[in-house]
Design a protein around this motif. Structure first.
Motif, PDB file in Angstrom:
ATOM      1  N   ARG A 107       0.857  -1.201   0.041  1.00 49.85           N
ATOM      2  CA  ARG A 107      -0.012  -0.020  -0.281  1.00 49.85           C
ATOM      3  C   ARG A 107       0.661   1.419   0.000  1.00 49.85           C
ATOM      4  O   ARG A 107       0.300   2.503  -0.340  1.00 49.85           O
ATOM      5  N   SER A 108       2.105   1.005   0.410  1.00 49.64           N
ATOM      6  CA  SER A 108       2.998   2.112   0.472  1.00 49.64           C
ATOM      7  C   SER A 108       3.354   2.608  -1.030  1.00 49.64           C
ATOM      8  O   SER A 108       3.389   3.971  -1.362  1.00 49.64           O
ATOM      9  N   GLY A 109       3.080   1.905  -1.989  1.00 48.74           N
ATOM     10  CA  GLY A 109       3.319   2.199  -3.464  1.00 48.74           C
ATOM     11  C   GLY A 109       4.790   2.590  -3.766  1.00 48.74           C
ATOM     12  O   GLY A 109       4.919   2.814  -5.012  1.00 48.74           O
ATOM     13  N   PHE A 110       5.761   1.996  -2.958  1.00 47.65           N
ATOM     14  CA  PHE A 110       6.961   2.295  -3.466  1.00 47.65           C
ATOM     15  C   PHE A 110       7.657   0.811  -3.650  1.00 47.65           C
ATOM     16  O   PHE A 110       9.020   0.901  -4.384  1.00 47.65           O
ATOM     17  N   HIS A 133      -4.266  -4.362  -4.871  1.00 46.87           N
ATOM     18  CA  HIS A 133      -4.015  -2.938  -4.701  1.00 46.87           C
ATOM     19  C   HIS A 133      -4.450  -2.421  -6.026  1.00 46.87           C
ATOM     20  O   HIS A 133      -5.123  -1.162  -5.939  1.00 46.87           O
ATOM     21  N   ARG A 134      -4.257  -2.804  -7.148  1.00 45.64           N
ATOM     22  CA  ARG A 134      -4.481  -2.521  -8.307  1.00 45.64           C
ATOM     23  C   ARG A 134      -5.736  -2.154  -8.446  1.00 45.64           C
ATOM     24  O   ARG A 134      -6.633  -1.343  -9.186  1.00 45.64           O
ATOM     25  N   GLY A 135      -6.623  -3.190  -7.771  1.00 42.07           N
ATOM     26  CA  GLY A 135      -8.362  -2.961  -7.858  1.00 42.07           C
ATOM     27  C   GLY A 135      -8.858  -1.959  -7.109  1.00 42.07           C
ATOM     28  O   GLY A 135      -9.946  -1.366  -7.523  1.00 42.07           O
ATOM     29  N   GLU A 136      -8.216  -1.809  -6.066  1.00 39.61           N
ATOM     30  CA  GLU A 136      -8.466  -0.637  -4.967  1.00 39.61           C
ATOM     31  C   GLU A 136      -8.441   0.644  -5.722  1.00 39.61           C
ATOM     32  O   GLU A 136      -9.265   1.676  -5.555  1.00 39.61           O
ATOM     33  N   GLN A 137      -7.413   0.791  -6.580  1.00 43.77           N
ATOM     34  CA  GLN A 137      -7.139   1.904  -7.154  1.00 43.77           C
ATOM     35  C   GLN A 137      -7.953   2.686  -8.277  1.00 43.77           C
ATOM     36  O   GLN A 137      -8.141   3.490  -8.491  1.00 43.77           O
ATOM     37  N   GLU A 138      -9.072   1.633  -8.585  1.00 45.42           N
ATOM     38  CA  GLU A 138     -10.261   2.014  -9.567  1.00 45.42           C
ATOM     39  C   GLU A 138     -11.094   2.970  -8.898  1.00 45.42           C
ATOM     40  O   GLU A 138     -11.850   3.924  -9.469  1.00 45.42           O
ATOM     41  N   ASN A 139     -11.208   3.054  -7.431  1.00 46.69           N
ATOM     42  CA  ASN A 139     -11.927   3.702  -6.725  1.00 46.69           C
ATOM     43  C   ASN A 139     -11.321   4.923  -5.953  1.00 46.69           C
ATOM     44  O   ASN A 139     -12.168   5.913  -5.453  1.00 46.69           O
ATOM     45  N   ASP A 173       8.387   6.772   9.099  1.00 44.41           N
ATOM     46  CA  ASP A 173       7.354   7.845   8.808  1.00 44.41           C
ATOM     47  C   ASP A 173       6.325   7.414   7.863  1.00 44.41           C
ATOM     48  O   ASP A 173       5.134   7.639   7.966  1.00 44.41           O
ATOM     49  N   LEU A 174       6.887   6.614   6.935  1.00 45.58           N
ATOM     50  CA  LEU A 174       5.845   6.178   5.721  1.00 45.58           C
ATOM     51  C   LEU A 174       4.976   5.143   6.389  1.00 45.58           C
ATOM     52  O   LEU A 174       3.733   5.205   5.989  1.00 45.58           O
ATOM     53  N   GLU A 175       5.454   4.332   7.188  1.00 48.10           N
ATOM     54  CA  GLU A 175       4.494   3.223   7.758  1.00 48.10           C
ATOM     55  C   GLU A 175       3.569   3.972   8.536  1.00 48.10           C
ATOM     56  O   GLU A 175       2.289   3.167   8.506  1.00 48.10           O
ATOM     57  N   GLY A 225      -4.420  13.979   8.732  1.00 52.60           N
ATOM     58  CA  GLY A 225      -5.491  13.428   7.904  1.00 52.60           C
ATOM     59  C   GLY A 225      -5.254  13.054   6.483  1.00 52.60           C
ATOM     60  O   GLY A 225      -5.940  13.078   5.838  1.00 52.60           O
ATOM     61  N   MET A 226      -3.809  12.723   6.230  1.00 52.43           N
ATOM     62  CA  MET A 226      -3.497  12.231   4.742  1.00 52.43           C
ATOM     63  C   MET A 226      -3.793  10.980   4.450  1.00 52.43           C
ATOM     64  O   MET A 226      -3.640   9.853   5.285  1.00 52.43           O
ATOM     65  N   VAL A 227      -4.705  10.599   3.294  1.00 53.89           N
ATOM     66  CA  VAL A 227      -5.201   9.391   2.984  1.00 53.89           C
ATOM     67  C   VAL A 227      -4.120   8.854   2.066  1.00 53.89           C
ATOM     68  O   VAL A 227      -3.777   9.396   1.022  1.00 53.89           O
ATOM     69  N   TRP A 228      -3.496   7.935   2.396  1.00 55.94           N
ATOM     70  CA  TRP A 228      -2.515   7.331   1.636  1.00 55.94           C
ATOM     71  C   TRP A 228      -2.822   6.375   0.426  1.00 55.94           C
ATOM     72  O   TRP A 228      -3.135   5.416   0.671  1.00 55.94           O
ATOM     73  N   GLN A 229      -2.733   7.131  -0.708  1.00 55.65           N
ATOM     74  CA  GLN A 229      -3.177   6.366  -1.917  1.00 55.65           C
ATOM     75  C   GLN A 229      -1.986   6.721  -3.091  1.00 55.65           C
ATOM     76  O   GLN A 229      -2.113   7.668  -3.648  1.00 55.65           O
ATOM     77  N   ARG A 230      -0.969   5.690  -3.225  1.00 52.17           N
ATOM     78  CA  ARG A 230      -0.053   6.080  -4.041  1.00 52.17           C
ATOM     79  C   ARG A 230      -0.146   4.970  -5.060  1.00 52.17           C
ATOM     80  O   ARG A 230       0.110   3.576  -4.817  1.00 52.17           O
ATOM     81  N   ARG A 231      -0.020   5.420  -6.279  1.00 50.48           N
ATOM     82  CA  ARG A 231      -0.347   4.412  -7.367  1.00 50.48           C
ATOM     83  C   ARG A 231       1.050   3.827  -7.771  1.00 50.48           C
ATOM     84  O   ARG A 231       2.177   4.554  -7.753  1.00 50.48           O
TER      85      ARG A 231
END
Length: 235
Positions: A64-67, A103-109, A171-173, A229-235
């Motif tokens: 989910r970190s996207g890295f 994770h790729r499926g979640e990105q559609e939303n 910090d990322l985690e 309040g940051m929503v972590w969504q990194r493609r």
């Protein structure tokens, strides 16, 4: 003879005879070069055991970190986080494939522009103002600053650099888990931290707010900036 035996017993009791309580543990210095994407602590596992909840939890946030891509994740779990041979590579590979697909499926939303996209934009703007910015920089603030120094040495115009901004793996985690993202910042020369540190912090704050991210900061060099309040969504 009795006197001799008694003297021997007293000697053994007083000396401890190689007792571990009288020994000092010595940790060898760390000489191995750090990597940006790293999980260096080996966790003990029975050889070839099934993947447990801890492994799946670690895999989930790393994906989910996207890295991390498939190659990165195989290295992390089969060479770095766990000792080679501790985990069944076939099971690890299958679990990674499943989590990456989910994770790729979640990105559609996801929205067209995510908070992570805004963070990237802010970092790009900081770069234009003379900062070297680094995302997922090592595991600690010390790691991050050392990586900054490497980037500074490799910079095509080092004289134009006035400071840095980064966040590290811990910090990322926390941010992936829904907690505020903490950012480290400062001038090129540590001796200028008290005089120029706030100036660098204001640049970071301005660019984060410019792209629509909330910032918490007491306005001093000794206080790290936070993005709550940051929503972590990194493609």
């Amino acid at each position: 003879m009795k006197l001799l035996n008694l003297l021997l017993i007293v000697c053994l009791v007083q000396s401890g005879c190689d007792s571990s309580q009288n020994q000092t543990d010595v940790t060898p210095p760390l000489t191995e070069k750090k990597r940006l994407l790293t999980a260096p602590v080996h966790k003990q596992k029975d050889a070839q055991m099934s993947l447990d909840a801890e492994v799946h939890k670690e895999m989930d946030w790393l994906v989910r970190s996207g890295f991390y891509d498939k190659t990165d994740l195989m290295r992390v779990f089969c060479e770095e986080m766990y000792a080679p041979g501790d985990l069944d590579e076939t099971q690890v590979s299958a679990a990674i494939d499943a989590r990456l697909a989910a994770h790729r499926g979640e990105q559609e939303n996801w929205p067209t522009v995510t908070d992570c996209d805004r963070l990237d934009q802010a970092f790009e703007r900081m770069e234009k103002r003379g900062l070297i910015t680094i995302q997922n920089a090592g595991n600690t603030q010390t790691d991050g600053y050392e990586i900054f120094q490497v980037y500074l040495e490799e910079h095509p115009q080092p004289d134009t650099v006035i400071g840095y901004c980064f966040y590290h793996n811990q910090d990322l985690e926390r941010a992936v888990g829904g907690l505020p993202l903490y950012l480290a910042f400062g001038p090129v020369d540590p001796q200028d931290e008290e005089t120029k540190g706030v100036e660098i912090g204001n640049i970071v704050r301005e660019e984060l707010e410019r792209v629509g991210l909330e910032v918490e900061w007491e306005g001093t060099f000794n206080d790290r900036l936070r993005v709550p309040g940051m929503v972590w969504q990194r493609r």
